[in-house]
Design an enzyme around this catalytic site. Structure first.
Site, PDB file in Angstrom:
ATOM      1  N   TYR A 247       0.845  -1.212   0.000  1.00 61.94           N
ATOM      2  CA  TYR A 247       0.000   0.000   0.000  1.00 61.94           C
ATOM      3  C   TYR A 247       0.877   1.258   0.000  1.00 61.94           C
ATOM      4  O   TYR A 247       0.642   2.194  -0.778  1.00 61.94           O
ATOM      5  CB  TYR A 247      -0.913  -0.041   1.228  1.00 61.94           C
TER       6      TYR A 247
ATOM      7  N   LYS B 202       1.258   4.579  -2.575  1.00 62.08           N
ATOM      8  CA  LYS B 202       1.067   5.959  -2.123  1.00 62.08           C
ATOM      9  C   LYS B 202       2.324   6.809  -2.346  1.00 62.08           C
ATOM     10  O   LYS B 202       2.237   8.027  -2.538  1.00 62.08           O
ATOM     11  CB  LYS B 202       0.632   5.963  -0.648  1.00 62.08           C
TER      12      LYS B 202
HETATM   13  P1  NAD Z   1     -12.770   4.554   2.018  1.00 66.61           P
HETATM   14  O1  NAD Z   1     -12.459   3.098   1.879  1.00 66.61           O
HETATM   15  O2  NAD Z   1     -13.778   4.987   2.993  1.00 66.61           O
HETATM   16  O3  NAD Z   1     -13.157   5.171   0.594  1.00 66.61           O
HETATM   17  C1  NAD Z   1     -12.477   4.830  -0.579  1.00 66.61           C
HETATM   18  C2  NAD Z   1     -13.417   5.053  -1.726  1.00 66.61           C
HETATM   19  O4  NAD Z   1     -12.766   4.653  -2.935  1.00 66.61           O
HETATM   20  C3  NAD Z   1     -14.689   4.197  -1.607  1.00 66.61           C
HETATM   21  O5  NAD Z   1     -15.810   4.977  -1.923  1.00 66.61           O
HETATM   22  C4  NAD Z   1     -14.472   3.103  -2.639  1.00 66.61           C
HETATM   23  O6  NAD Z   1     -15.664   2.577  -3.189  1.00 66.61           O
HETATM   24  C5  NAD Z   1     -13.678   3.881  -3.686  1.00 66.61           C
HETATM   25  N1  NAD Z   1     -12.975   2.975  -4.579  1.00 66.61           N
HETATM   26  C6  NAD Z   1     -12.160   1.940  -4.247  1.00 66.61           C
HETATM   27  N2  NAD Z   1     -11.753   1.323  -5.355  1.00 66.61           N
HETATM   28  C7  NAD Z   1     -12.307   1.987  -6.408  1.00 66.61           C
HETATM   29  C8  NAD Z   1     -12.260   1.831  -7.811  1.00 66.61           C
HETATM   30  N3  NAD Z   1     -11.546   0.844  -8.369  1.00 66.61           N
HETATM   31  N4  NAD Z   1     -12.949   2.701  -8.588  1.00 66.61           N
HETATM   32  C9  NAD Z   1     -13.673   3.705  -8.044  1.00 66.61           C
HETATM   33  N5  NAD Z   1     -13.769   3.901  -6.711  1.00 66.61           N
HETATM   34  C10 NAD Z   1     -13.088   3.044  -5.914  1.00 66.61           C
HETATM   35  O7  NAD Z   1     -11.355   5.232   2.279  1.00 66.61           O
HETATM   36  P2  NAD Z   1     -10.953   6.713   2.746  1.00 66.61           P
HETATM   37  O8  NAD Z   1     -10.370   6.568   4.083  1.00 66.61           O
HETATM   38  O9  NAD Z   1     -12.031   7.688   2.498  1.00 66.61           O
HETATM   39  O10 NAD Z   1      -9.723   6.946   1.736  1.00 66.61           O
HETATM   40  C11 NAD Z   1      -9.761   7.857   0.643  1.00 66.61           C
HETATM   41  C12 NAD Z   1      -8.348   8.022   0.124  1.00 66.61           C
HETATM   42  O11 NAD Z   1      -7.509   8.535   1.150  1.00 66.61           O
HETATM   43  C13 NAD Z   1      -7.717   6.702  -0.338  1.00 66.61           C
HETATM   44  O12 NAD Z   1      -6.931   6.918  -1.485  1.00 66.61           O
HETATM   45  C14 NAD Z   1      -6.849   6.328   0.848  1.00 66.61           C
HETATM   46  O13 NAD Z   1      -5.766   5.501   0.453  1.00 66.61           O
HETATM   47  C15 NAD Z   1      -6.409   7.682   1.345  1.00 66.61           C
HETATM   48  N6  NAD Z   1      -6.008   7.706   2.758  1.00 66.61           N
HETATM   49  C16 NAD Z   1      -6.877   7.386   3.764  1.00 66.61           C
HETATM   50  C17 NAD Z   1      -6.432   7.431   5.081  1.00 66.61           C
HETATM   51  C18 NAD Z   1      -7.287   7.107   6.270  1.00 66.61           C
HETATM   52  O14 NAD Z   1      -6.763   7.078   7.395  1.00 66.61           O
HETATM   53  N7  NAD Z   1      -8.581   6.886   6.126  1.00 66.61           N
HETATM   54  C19 NAD Z   1      -5.111   7.782   5.344  1.00 66.61           C
HETATM   55  C20 NAD Z   1      -4.271   8.096   4.299  1.00 66.61           C
HETATM   56  C21 NAD Z   1      -4.729   8.064   3.007  1.00 66.61           C
END
Ligand code: NAD
Length: 248
Positions: free
Chosen positions: A156, A160
């Site tokens: 992962y 990133k």
């Molecule tokens: P989440 O899992 O709640 O949401 C992710 C969204 O991406 C979901 O709506 C999912 O359906 C969509 N998705 C996944 N695969 C997809 C695809 N192939 N096509 C279209 N949509 C797709 O996660 P989040 O926490 O809201 O994360 C959002 C972003 O932020 C991500 O890129 C994640 O890696 C990043 N992020 C999150 C955190 C955290 O702590 N939550 C930390 C660092 C980075």
């Protein structure tokens, strides 16, 4: 400040979590928001309806960012329907955790297909319209682990980190067209992605965060709104960390 009136924004993975908060925040600033979803049509519809109920403009678009032809077709349809494409928030992402020795080949493929290839496909198609318009904003969601690494998240974290290199390259490649490309790198944010972690793991992580707490999706969304706004016109190729001081 930070108004987005008249702009068209696509938020991938916009039906929940950080994507949902970003879609709502951008719509509140006046943007027409296209809420992408891959499976959760009802959830995406709920986000769009909520925006419209508050007087904003939103539509939904179902496509899997890992499916290149479907993504190209969907983005072209957005340009055709809206007549413009100002802001891309490449937010869709998946996390598959595990120690390196146990990382499966198919999981590596899934992670890179969604987190890297999906984001770059969107950027490539969006850039065509942005180049013609000689303006545009690309915002890529990375993660604190893309910069600092994390045990059990090698694959992962690699995706990133890749997105940071890509966003910086895009910043250089498109600067002449007045298109900015930046990264938002969240720390530990309370969403469905982190919801499944047990309390002990959450407590351990919160102890590593100088601000002493988990962040909210709205706090990440605010950074995305800023980078999309006219006020951020001289900011490109940067990583804006929204992590409570977890990595400085
Ligand atoms: P989440 O899992 O709640 O949401 C992710 C969204 O991406 C979901 O709506 C999912 O359906 C969509 N998705 C996944 N695969 C997809 C695809 N192939 N096509 C279209 N949509 C797709 O996660 P989040 O926490 O809201 O994360 C959002 C972003 O932020 C991500 O890129 C994640 O890696 C990043 N992020 C999150 C955190 C955290 O702590 N939550 C930390 C660092 C980075």
């Amino acid at each position: 400040m930070f108004r987005l009136d008249g702009k068209v924004a696509l938020v991938t993975g916009g039906s929940r979590g950080i994507g949902r908060a970003t879609a709502e925040a951008m719509a509140a600033q006046g943007a027409t928001v296209i809420v992408n979803y891959v499976r959760g049509e009802a959830a995406a519809r709920e986000v769009a309806d909520g925006i419209i109920a508050k007087g904003g403009k939103a539509e939904i678009a179902g496509f899997d960012v890992a499916d290149t032809p479907a993504t190209e077709k969907a983005l072209e349809a957005i340009v055709k329907a809206q007549g413009r494409f100002d802001i891309l928030v490449a937010n869709a992402g998946i996390a598959i955790d595990g120690l390196l020795l146990r990382v499966k080949d198919e999981d590596l493929d899934k992670l890179f297909a969604t987190n890297v290839k999906g984001a770059l496909t969107c950027a490539r198609v969006a850039s065509r319209t942005m180049m013609r318009a000689k303006t545009g904003r690309m915002i890529f969601l990375s993660s604190v682990v893309g910069e600092m690494g994390n045990t059990g998240q090698t694959a992962y974290a690699a995706t990133k980190a890749a997105i940071i290199g890509a966003a910086k390259s895009i910043a250089r490649e498109y600067a002449g067209r007045n298109i900015t490309s930046n990264v938002v790198a969240p720390g530990f944010i309370e969403t469905d992605m982190t919801h499944g972690m047990n309390d002990a793991a959450k407590e351990y992580i919160n102890k590593q965060i100088p601000l002493g707490r988990t962040g909210t999706a709205a706090e990440v969304a605010a950074a995305c709104v800023y980078l999309a706004s006219d006020e951020a016109s001289y900011v490109t190729g940067q990583v804006l960390r929204v992590n409570g001081g977890m990595y400085v």
